[in-house]
Design a protein around this motif. Structure first.
Motif, PDB file in Angstrom:
ATOM      1  N   TYR A 139       0.844  -1.193   0.000  1.00 44.44           N
ATOM      2  CA  TYR A 139       0.000   0.000   0.000  1.00 44.44           C
ATOM      3  C   TYR A 139       0.881   1.245   0.000  1.00 44.44           C
ATOM      4  N   ASN A 140       1.986   1.162   0.745  1.00 46.06           N
ATOM      5  CA  ASN A 140       2.930   2.278   0.785  1.00 46.06           C
ATOM      6  C   ASN A 140       3.645   2.433  -0.551  1.00 46.06           C
ATOM      7  N   PHE A 141       4.013   1.299  -1.175  1.00 43.87           N
ATOM      8  CA  PHE A 141       4.672   1.354  -2.487  1.00 43.87           C
ATOM      9  C   PHE A 141       3.779   2.039  -3.527  1.00 43.87           C
ATOM     10  N   MET A 142       2.483   1.789  -3.432  1.00 42.49           N
ATOM     11  CA  MET A 142       1.555   2.311  -4.432  1.00 42.49           C
ATOM     12  C   MET A 142       1.102   3.737  -4.138  1.00 42.49           C
ATOM     13  N   ASP A 143       1.550   4.288  -3.017  1.00 42.54           N
ATOM     14  CA  ASP A 143       1.228   5.672  -2.684  1.00 42.54           C
ATOM     15  C   ASP A 143       2.313   6.584  -3.249  1.00 42.54           C
ATOM     16  N   GLY A 144       2.317   6.720  -4.577  1.00 43.18           N
ATOM     17  CA  GLY A 144       3.350   7.536  -5.201  1.00 43.18           C
ATOM     18  C   GLY A 144       2.819   8.432  -6.302  1.00 43.18           C
ATOM     19  N   SER A 145       1.501   8.556  -6.397  1.00 43.34           N
ATOM     20  CA  SER A 145       0.893   9.389  -7.428  1.00 43.34           C
ATOM     21  C   SER A 145      -0.291  10.132  -6.833  1.00 43.34           C
ATOM     22  N   ASP A 146      -0.480  11.363  -7.245  1.00 42.82           N
ATOM     23  CA  ASP A 146      -1.540  12.203  -6.683  1.00 42.82           C
ATOM     24  C   ASP A 146      -2.898  11.510  -6.755  1.00 42.82           C
ATOM     25  N   GLY A 147      -3.504  11.300  -5.609  1.00 43.12           N
ATOM     26  CA  GLY A 147      -4.861  10.791  -5.544  1.00 43.12           C
ATOM     27  C   GLY A 147      -5.047   9.304  -5.730  1.00 43.12           C
ATOM     28  N   LEU A 148      -3.978   8.577  -6.092  1.00 47.74           N
ATOM     29  CA  LEU A 148      -4.154   7.157  -6.408  1.00 47.74           C
ATOM     30  C   LEU A 148      -4.475   6.336  -5.167  1.00 47.74           C
ATOM     31  N   ALA A 149      -3.637   6.422  -4.136  1.00 51.40           N
ATOM     32  CA  ALA A 149      -3.882   5.648  -2.917  1.00 51.40           C
ATOM     33  C   ALA A 149      -5.110   6.151  -2.172  1.00 51.40           C
ATOM     34  N   GLY A 150      -5.362   7.474  -2.231  1.00 51.65           N
ATOM     35  CA  GLY A 150      -6.564   8.009  -1.601  1.00 51.65           C
ATOM     36  C   GLY A 150      -7.817   7.467  -2.259  1.00 51.65           C
ATOM     37  N   GLY A 151      -7.811   7.380  -3.595  1.00 52.65           N
ATOM     38  CA  GLY A 151      -8.951   6.813  -4.303  1.00 52.65           C
ATOM     39  C   GLY A 151      -9.121   5.332  -4.036  1.00 52.65           C
ATOM     40  N   MET A 152      -7.981   4.612  -3.943  1.00 51.24           N
ATOM     41  CA  MET A 152      -8.043   3.187  -3.615  1.00 51.24           C
ATOM     42  C   MET A 152      -8.677   2.994  -2.251  1.00 51.24           C
ATOM     43  N   THR A 153      -8.356   3.877  -1.328  1.00 49.82           N
ATOM     44  CA  THR A 153      -8.919   3.801   0.021  1.00 49.82           C
ATOM     45  C   THR A 153     -10.423   4.010  -0.005  1.00 49.82           C
ATOM     46  N   TRP A 254      14.295  -3.510  -1.880  1.00 46.90           N
ATOM     47  CA  TRP A 254      13.913  -2.550  -0.856  1.00 46.90           C
ATOM     48  C   TRP A 254      14.298  -1.114  -1.233  1.00 46.90           C
ATOM     49  N   GLN A 255      15.015  -0.933  -2.319  1.00 47.23           N
ATOM     50  CA  GLN A 255      15.432   0.403  -2.707  1.00 47.23           C
ATOM     51  C   GLN A 255      14.311   1.138  -3.439  1.00 47.23           C
ATOM     52  N   ALA A 256      14.303   2.475  -3.275  1.00 45.94           N
ATOM     53  CA  ALA A 256      13.323   3.291  -3.976  1.00 45.94           C
ATOM     54  C   ALA A 256      13.532   3.197  -5.487  1.00 45.94           C
ATOM     55  N   HIS A 257      12.430   3.211  -6.230  1.00 46.92           N
ATOM     56  CA  HIS A 257      12.526   3.092  -7.687  1.00 46.92           C
ATOM     57  C   HIS A 257      11.265   3.671  -8.307  1.00 46.92           C
ATOM     58  N   ARG A 258      11.248   3.692  -9.645  1.00 50.67           N
ATOM     59  CA  ARG A 258      10.069   4.169 -10.374  1.00 50.67           C
ATOM     60  C   ARG A 258       9.681   3.152 -11.443  1.00 50.67           C
ATOM     61  N   GLU A 259       9.609   1.868 -11.027  1.00 52.58           N
ATOM     62  CA  GLU A 259       9.332   0.794 -11.975  1.00 52.58           C
ATOM     63  C   GLU A 259       7.934   0.207 -11.834  1.00 52.58           C
ATOM     64  N   HIS A 260       7.140   0.694 -10.879  1.00 52.36           N
ATOM     65  CA  HIS A 260       5.754   0.230 -10.810  1.00 52.36           C
ATOM     66  C   HIS A 260       5.035   0.620 -12.088  1.00 52.36           C
ATOM     67  N   TYR A 261       4.050  -0.147 -12.460  1.00 53.51           N
ATOM     68  CA  TYR A 261       3.325   0.139 -13.700  1.00 53.51           C
ATOM     69  C   TYR A 261       2.678   1.515 -13.653  1.00 53.51           C
ATOM     70  N   TYR A 262       2.106   1.889 -12.509  1.00 56.47           N
ATOM     71  CA  TYR A 262       1.460   3.197 -12.438  1.00 56.47           C
ATOM     72  C   TYR A 262       2.487   4.316 -12.607  1.00 56.47           C
ATOM     73  N   GLN A 263       3.712   4.122 -12.100  1.00 48.38           N
ATOM     74  CA  GLN A 263       4.756   5.127 -12.274  1.00 48.38           C
ATOM     75  C   GLN A 263       5.186   5.219 -13.730  1.00 48.38           C
ATOM     76  N   ARG A 264       5.328   4.072 -14.375  1.00 51.49           N
ATOM     77  CA  ARG A 264       5.748   4.057 -15.779  1.00 51.49           C
ATOM     78  C   ARG A 264       4.668   4.637 -16.690  1.00 51.49           C
ATOM     79  N   ILE A 265       3.402   4.399 -16.347  1.00 51.70           N
ATOM     80  CA  ILE A 265       2.306   4.971 -17.133  1.00 51.70           C
ATOM     81  C   ILE A 265       2.335   6.496 -17.043  1.00 51.70           C
TER      82      ILE A 265
END
Length: 335
Positions: A139-153, A254-265
């Motif tokens: 859930y923390n990993f996916m909290d990296g885009s405006d409104g995405l994790a808030g909307g999921m919640t 465990w390192q920070a990255h920008r490889e999640h699909y939502y980040q790449r999109i």
């Protein structure tokens, strides 16, 4: 059943929303102390943004539960409080990853042990504890885009609440609708362009609540175990597949990255707003189909899981191929 009880299903989320709105408004204002989220290798934002929205979110949820006397296991209250405190400290002073992970394991395993000890094999208890730990982190990993994790919640716990209502468990519906109320207030400030982020203090406890309340609903007989998995599958699939791919490529997971699909999109040009809207649509489709399938037999449910698994696979493969094609074309153009 108390005839006035259904009114609480409206009052509780409205009050929680109001409290969250006031708290987050203050946290956004110039009068509140600032804990800034500085851009790093994982970030998709370019300017410092306060990451204290989770303080208002979690406090309002806990206060709403307390004011309306939510019947929840003590382990849930303690788990949310401990995770929020540790995560707030991490937001402020960057705690060791091992200390944070140790806390997540204690909370996840402790909750699984206390909830499932009577009636389940110890291997199941350990397995579910590890699933809780993973949900806390993804859930923390996916909290990296405006409104995405808030909307999921808002959407995810909204479906929990609807399923509880359909099962005639108003008390458990109220618990989840309080989270929905708080999330709706957060989205006022967190949707693109975000004025505030929820931070670890919000995302980490929310991941725990998604897993814990999903398990409680299963234990209460409100839904089968696949239901919370499908409701939050948009987050689960992205984070899990990304982690597995990084592991097999020999990268430090465990390192920070920008490889999640939502980040790449987002990086491909869709932007934060469109990514959030795409995410909301996927969440509504998966959650809505989960509610629909709950009315049918187990065979229907199994086919639904297969269908969504195939849909996610096709979408990810198509996006990966599209990115490879664009990269190859760019390299050829440079030659």
């Amino acid at each position: 059943m108390d005839p006035g009880f259904p009114i609480r299903l409206v009052l509780a989320p409205l009050l929680t929303c109001g409290i969250a709105y006031l708290l987050i408004s203050w946290l956004v204002s110039c009068y509140a102390p600032k804990i800034l989220d500085l851009p790093n290798t994982r970030s998709l934002h370019s300017t410092p943004i306060p990451r204290t929205g989770g303080i208002g979110l979690i406090l309002s949820i806990l206060l709403g539960w307390w004011l309306f006397s939510a019947a929840l296991p003590l382990a849930l209250w303690l788990g949310v409080a401990l995770l929020a405190i540790i995560s707030l400290a991490d937001d402020m002073i960057n705690l060791s990853i091992w200390l944070r992970l140790f806390t997540h394991i204690i909370v996840g395993m402790g909750f699984s042990l206390l909830l499932l000890l009577n009636g389940q094999h110890w291997l199941i208890v350990v397995a579910i504890g590890l699933v809780i730990v993973w949900m806390i982190n993804l859930y923390n990993f996916m909290d990296g885009s405006d409104g995405l994790a808030g909307g999921m919640t808002l959407i995810g716990f909204g479906f929990y609440g609807v399923a509880a209502l359909l099962a005639n468990d108003h008390e458990f519906a109220l618990v989840n609708f309080c989270i929905v109320g708080a999330a709706s207030a957060l989205l006022r400030f967190n949707f693109h362009p975000a004025q505030i982020f929820m931070g670890d203090v919000g995302a980490i406890p929310l991941g725990f609540m998604a897993a814990a309340l999903g398990l409680i609903g299963w234990m209460k007989g409100l839904w089968v175990l696949w239901f919370p998995v499908l409701v939050f599958s948009f987050f689960i699939v992205d984070a899990t597949v990304t982690l597995i791919k990084r592991f097999f490529r020999g990268k430090k997971i465990w390192q920070a990255h920008r490889e999640h699909y939502y980040q790449r999109i987002i990086q491909s040009g869709f932007g934060h707003r469109n990514m959030a809207l795409i995410g909301y649509l996927m969440m509504l489709l998966t959650g809505g189909s989960a509610i629909w399938a709950a009315l049918y037999d187990l065979i229907t449910l199994n086919w639904l899981m297969v269908m969504w698994g195939g849909a996610y696979l096709i979408i990810m493969l198509a996006f990966d191929r599209s990115q490879r094609y664009s990269l190859d074309k760019l390299q050829n153009d440079r030659k």
